[in-house]
Design an enzyme around this catalytic site. Structure first.
Site, PDB file in Angstrom:
ATOM      1  N   HIS A   1     -24.006  28.627  28.833  1.00  0.00           N
ATOM      2  CA  HIS A   1     -25.283  28.068  28.384  1.00  0.00           C
ATOM      3  C   HIS A   1     -25.328  26.583  28.756  1.00  0.00           C
ATOM      4  O   HIS A   1     -24.308  25.899  28.735  1.00  0.00           O
ATOM      5  CB  HIS A   1     -25.448  28.243  26.869  1.00  0.00           C
TER       6      HIS A   1
ATOM      7  N   GLU B   1     -32.352  30.180  32.629  1.00  0.00           N
ATOM      8  CA  GLU B   1     -32.880  29.286  31.604  1.00  0.00           C
ATOM      9  C   GLU B   1     -32.961  27.872  32.179  1.00  0.00           C
ATOM     10  O   GLU B   1     -31.974  27.122  32.105  1.00  0.00           O
ATOM     11  CB  GLU B   1     -31.941  29.260  30.394  1.00  0.00           C
TER      12      GLU B   1
HETATM   13  P1  PGA Z   1     -35.210  27.957  22.923  1.00  0.00           P
HETATM   14  O1  PGA Z   1     -33.689  28.203  23.377  1.00  0.00           O
HETATM   15  O2  PGA Z   1     -35.893  29.274  22.923  1.00  0.00           O
HETATM   16  O3  PGA Z   1     -35.101  27.358  21.556  1.00  0.00           O
HETATM   17  O4  PGA Z   1     -35.811  27.011  23.940  1.00  0.00           O
HETATM   18  C1  PGA Z   1     -33.435  29.062  24.445  1.00  0.00           C
HETATM   19  C2  PGA Z   1     -31.989  29.085  24.826  1.00  0.00           C
HETATM   20  O5  PGA Z   1     -31.334  28.036  24.789  1.00  0.00           O
HETATM   21  O6  PGA Z   1     -31.484  30.157  25.155  1.00  0.00           O
END
Ligand code: PGA
Length: 256
Positions: free
Chosen positions: A104, A176
């Protein structure tokens, strides 16, 4: 059609009692409304402190409402040893994890996660029968220079290098973009997602289990995101930190 993976990481949120309340409420909704998870593989990635409590509420994997899976937000690549503050994949699996989130952007930025460590962790997860959920995403500067696809393919290829087709078939990739994540992020528009998802699809389509989108997913954009042809699922943060929030997105997905 294969199931859409729709799930949430709670990040560093929820006490034990809050986690149990969430799990009870979600369990009730999914048991009473099986249509919410038709064609969906739901998952929750709680903080590791709450994992076994959540498993206690939801039951063993075979009897869980909606077949919901559980995961951890990180795990070390070694099975055991002198690694203060870490947990291993076997420990995570023992506590109920079936998914190991890896790479992540918050871990890459603040905890020295590198392409090398993501590769080691993917292999550790696979060795112990867990699904690696590999997160990739570019910073704003890289996107502004027009190099987003190249950047994320570098992250994904680096982490998944040398895997057999069988191993790859249980890997999940979440795209992401960093600029779309969290309270200071803004959701990506469909137009901004076409190219990176095409790049991921060309390289990994038919090889990995699923391509998910994450970054400010919310009830307003969930249906549009799921309507995109290269997006197989959603990885949600803030909008699913309550059981009601998660259920609302499952409802939208079911009616899309
Ligand atoms: P968020 O987080 O939906 O709060 O933007 C997404 C993530 O970090 O997977």
């Amino acid at each position: 059609m294969t199931a859409r993976w729709i799930g949430t990481s709670w990040k560093m949120n929820l006490t034990l009692s809050e986690a149990e309340t969430y799990a009870q409420s979600l369990s009730h909704s999914l048991r009473s409304r099986p249509e919410l998870t038709a064609g969906v593989q739901p998952f929750i990635i709680p903080p590791v402190t709450a994992l076994s409590a959540v498993r206690g509420v939801l039951g063993d994997s075979s009897q869980r409402p909606g077949g919901i899976k559980l995961g951890v937000q990180n795990a070390h690549w070694e099975d055991s040893g002198a690694w203060t503050g870490e947990i291993s994949v076997p420990q995570a699996v023992d506590a109920g994890a079936e998914i190991v989130e890896i790479g992540h952007s918050e871990r890459r930025e603040f905890f020295n996660e590198t392409i090398r460590t993501t590769r080691l962790k993917v292999r550790a997860a696979l060795k112990h029968g867990a699904w690696p959920l590999l997160c990739v995403g570019e910073p704003q500067e890289v996107r502004a220079r027009g190099h987003a696809s190249e950047y994320i393919l570098g992250q994904a290829n680096g982490a998944l290098e040398g895997l057999s087709p069988e191993q790859l078939s249980t890997v999940l990739i979440a795209y992401e973009p960093i600029w779309a994540i969290g309270a200071s992020g803004r959701p990506a528009t469909s137009a901004e997602l076409i190219e990176p998802f095409q790049a991921l699809r060309e390289q990994f389509g038919g090889h990995v289990a699923s391509l998910l989108y994450g970054g400010s997913v919310n009830p307003h954009n969930a249906q549009d995101l799921l309507a995109m042809k290269d997006i197989d699922g959603l990885f949600i943060g803030r909008a699913a930190w309550t059981a009601e929030g998660f259920t609302e997105i499952l409802e939208l997905a079911a009616s899309a």
